[in-house]
Design an enzyme around this catalytic site. Structure first.
Site, short mmCIF file in Angstrom:
data_model
loop_
_atom_site.label_atom_id
_atom_site.label_comp_id
_atom_site.label_asym_id
_atom_site.label_seq_id
_atom_site.Cartn_x
_atom_site.Cartn_y
_atom_site.Cartn_z
N VAL A 23 1.86 -7.24 -1.34
CA VAL A 23 1.15 -6.50 -0.30
C VAL A 23 0.16 -7.45 0.36
O VAL A 23 -0.58 -8.17 -0.33
CB VAL A 23 0.39 -5.30 -0.88
CG1 VAL A 23 -0.40 -4.59 0.22
CG2 VAL A 23 1.35 -4.32 -1.52
N LYS A 38 3.59 -3.99 2.94
CA LYS A 38 4.25 -4.17 1.64
C LYS A 38 5.64 -4.74 1.87
O LYS A 38 6.47 -4.12 2.52
CB LYS A 38 4.33 -2.83 0.91
CG LYS A 38 4.99 -2.92 -0.46
CD LYS A 38 5.02 -1.55 -1.13
CE LYS A 38 5.69 -1.60 -2.49
NZ LYS A 38 5.74 -0.27 -3.13
N ASP A 132 4.56 9.57 -10.41
CA ASP A 132 3.91 8.38 -10.99
C ASP A 132 2.42 8.36 -10.68
O ASP A 132 1.86 7.32 -10.34
CB ASP A 132 4.58 7.11 -10.47
CG ASP A 132 4.25 5.90 -11.34
OD1 ASP A 132 3.99 6.08 -12.56
OD2 ASP A 132 4.25 4.77 -10.82
#
Length: 527
Positions: A23, A38, A132
């Site tokens: 990134v 990214k 996540d």
């Protein structure tokens, strides 16, 4: 060989790197807007499954419009690389705050949980499960506000994409590969809340099998949390998904009721100040700092794993086998998962707050608002848009500019987004504020409706004061082009007054005059 760079951007420095890519902090050459880009690593770019997964991440980001979720600008896929261009969040990962302080205190922990749940709620309304959630994927800004990032293994609600997540925060049903549900995100957010309160994770198994059994069978350790919030811990970490709040939005309602009863109506203000103070202790970790690069998003290589049996005991056995076969090189904090196959698409893209409307995004070499195109797949950690490389023509979105059609080849112009002047023939009958609501401690969202015969120039100003009858101190202003459709903007306030005001005027002037509205902010409301 020099690394590929998204056309139309100048890289400033690297913010972080990992197994799946890197990134970087970059600046859009045409507008000067800073962004986070990214890049998918060359190794993973050759894997069609990972390319599909990152396209899917961009697609999901493009569908989410919330001040609590990082915004997407565009997804770029070219022969030499793939990247997601995102909103730059000038903040640091919650994980870094916990490393520094050990714990945040209850009010700050509640602020983190509320902001996170509001971000998850936007995803749940869109039919998306994050899968996540963890401290690495929550960014805390200098003012104590937070945003949710990294939808790399997100999945559609009720789909069965296999076992995926970060073991320390995975709900019992996640370990078995059962269908994705918002209740699993609620579990992970509560596990992070517990860590903010206590300085440790709810369960500390030394290996995957032990950790799985603890999440599945061990009692909820709510006694370690402060007494006023133990009911939130018990609800959020319940073993059975049906015993938890059904989604993040429902959990927010429970949280606010308990927080107000336990800590008073000013709990959120105090908690956000505490988070801001903790963040101020780590100035070199902010992307805007010139110090040592610090990652603002977690990277992890996604592994393939599908348990052969679905029962509670079967999950434990499968985990032991899986640990031997797959996880020998991983620690209990690594993310494991399975690529999710997603089809090609054109995404919607979020503009930075206060700069422009949301539009569609697709492969593009520049977010300047001028025609451009590119075919590419890219990783995203903060904001980006994505499209299939097979698309020959698709819309593109510029930070702060509406979407415009793009040709089949990249032709970034480097010109900043401009607003067409109002035609002398345009007449404006009325401008009105159709919605004005607080969305955060320092943020509000306003929607305007303009009744005009054609495009008109709208000037929006916002103020704060201690009286509903006076505009008070100027907080900011923006000018944009509008037609008869509703226009929504996110506003940031810094004043301490209890009343926020907006005023909208047009050029040419509306026959109804200026439109004004005010709201009483939440910390001043009688409860």
């Amino acid at each position: 060989m020099q690394a590929w760079v998204v056309p139309g951007y100048t890289e400033t420095r690297e913010l972080g790197s990992g197994g799946s890519g890197r990134v970087v902090l970059a600046v859009h050459e045409g507008t000067g807007i800073p962004v986070a880009v990214k890049y998918l690593s060359d190794r993973l770019r050759s894997d069609p499954a990972f390319v599909r997964e990152f396209r899917g991440e961009a697609r999901l980001l493009g569908a989410l419009h919330s001040p609590y979720v990082v915004g997407l600008y565009e997804y770029v896929e070219a022969p030499d690389g793939a990247a997601i261009v995102m909103e730059l969040v000038d903040g640091i990962a919650l994980r870094e705050l916990l490393k520094q302080s050990g714990r945040t205190g209850p009010e700050a922990a509640l602020v983190v949980l509320k902001g996170s749940l509001l971000g998850l709620a936007a995803a749940h309304r869109a039919g998306v499960v994050h899968r996540d959630y963890k401290p690495e994927n929550v960014l805390v800004a200098a003012d104590g506000s937070s945003k949710l990032v990294d939808f790399g293994i997100a999945a559609g609600r009720d789909t069965t994409p296999g076992v995926a997540g970060t073991p320390a925060y995975m709900a019992p049903e996640q370990w078995q590969g059962r269908p994705a549900s918002p209740a699993a995100d609620v579990y992970a957010a509560t596990a992070t809340f517990f860590e903010c309160l206590t300085g440790r994770k709810p369960y500390g198994g030394g290996n995957f099998a032990e950790l799985a059994l603890q999440h599945i069978e061990a009692p909820v350790p709510d006694a370690e949390a402060p007494e006023p919030v133990r009911s939130l811990i018990r609800r959020g970490l319940a073993k059975r998904p049906e015993e938890r709040p059904e989604n993040a939005e429902a959990f927010v309602a429970e949280l606010e009721s308990i927080a107000c009863a336990a800590y008073g109506p000013d709990w959120e203000e105090r908690g956000q100040r505490k988070l801001a103070a903790l963040a101020a202790l780590l100035p070199l970790l902010f992307p805007s700092a010139a110090g040592t690069p610090a990652s603002t998003t977690a990277f992890a290589t996604t592994s393939l794993w599908a348990p052969g049996r679905r029962g509670w005991l079967g999950a434990g056995v499968a985990l032991v086998l899986g640990a031997l076969l797959i996880f020998t090189q991983a620690s209990a904090t690594d993310r494991v998962g399975e690529p999710t196959e997603l089809s090609a698409f054109a995404t919607t893209s979020a503009a930075p707050p206060g700069t422009g409307p949301t539009g569609s995004a697709a492969p593009s070499g520049s977010p300047s608002g001028s025609p451009s195109s590119s075919a590419s797949a890219s990783p995203s950690a903060a904001a980006s848009a994505s499209a299939s490389p097979s698309a020959s023509s698709s819309p593109t979105t510029t930070p702060g500019a509406p979407a415009t059609p793009t040709p089949a080849t990249p032709t970034p112009t480097g010109k900043p987004p401009t607003m067409p002047p109002a035609s002398p023939a345009v007449t404006v009958k009325a401008v009105r504020v159709s919605s004005f609501r607080q969305t955060g401690f320092t943020a509000a969202q306003v929607t305007l409706a303009v009744d005009a015969s054609g495009p008109a120039t709208v000037r929006l100003e916002w103020f704060s004061s201690s009286s509903p009858g006076t505009l008070g101190a100027a907080e900011g202003s923006t000018t944009f082009s509008s037609a008869t459709a509703a226009n929504t903007r996110t506003l940031t306030f810094a004043g301490q007054g209890c009343y926020w005001h907006v005023r909208a005027t047009t050029t040419p002037p509306a026959s109804s005059g200026a439109a004004t509205a005010y709201l009483t902010i939440s910390r001043c409301q009688i409860r």
